[in-house]
Design an enzyme around this catalytic site. Sequence first.
Site, PDB file in Angstrom:
ATOM      1  N   ASP A   1       4.951  -4.717   4.609  1.00  0.00           N
ATOM      2  CA  ASP A   1       3.661  -4.346   4.033  1.00  0.00           C
ATOM      3  C   ASP A   1       2.641  -5.398   4.432  1.00  0.00           C
ATOM      4  OD1 ASP A   1       4.519  -2.014   2.697  1.00  0.00           O
ATOM      5  OD2 ASP A   1       5.132  -3.145   0.929  1.00  0.00           O
TER       6      ASP A   1
ATOM      7  N   ASP B   1       2.871   4.106   3.835  1.00  0.00           N
ATOM      8  CA  ASP B   1       2.561   4.312   2.415  1.00  0.00           C
ATOM      9  C   ASP B   1       1.287   5.133   2.242  1.00  0.00           C
ATOM     10  OD1 ASP B   1       4.774   2.740   1.786  1.00  0.00           O
ATOM     11  OD2 ASP B   1       3.577   0.915   1.587  1.00  0.00           O
TER      12      ASP B   1
END
Length: 161
Positions: A117, A135
Amino acid sequence: MKKLMLAMAAAIVVLDQVTKAYIVKNFMLHEGRPVIDGFFDITYVLNPGAAFGFLGTLNEAYRKLFFIAVTILAIACVTYLLVKEKEMKLRLFSYTLVLAGAVGNFIDRLFVGKVVDFLLFYYKHWQWPAFNVADIAISTGIGLLLLDYIFIKRSTNENNA
């Protein structure tokens, strides 16, 4: 139409993996660089869990096996829905986004063991958990499915009544 959706899914997976590879190559773990000071940073983190770190503290061997199994099941279910859908373009688009995001994060789980991330939004002491392109695709796809279910299905039912 479905070929276009599969091409779009492939493009999203490639974009997801390219951005993650760039972050891994050019950032140290937990290194952050401000993009919009006081609001948005590019910060390299590894997420061992699901959304918002859910189940991130589970024993690593069990966690990896669990998320790989769940992701394979999710990819199979979404692929089935994608193939089955004949009419609703919004649903095709939504399923495509969810599928692309699931595949993007699945690749990380297989090869890194965790999800990379890097998009971090914050304000003062408030911080949204870091996320990635996959995401974004999953969240957008699920959001569109909810809109479809709430508004389009309701209006279809009202028109049929």
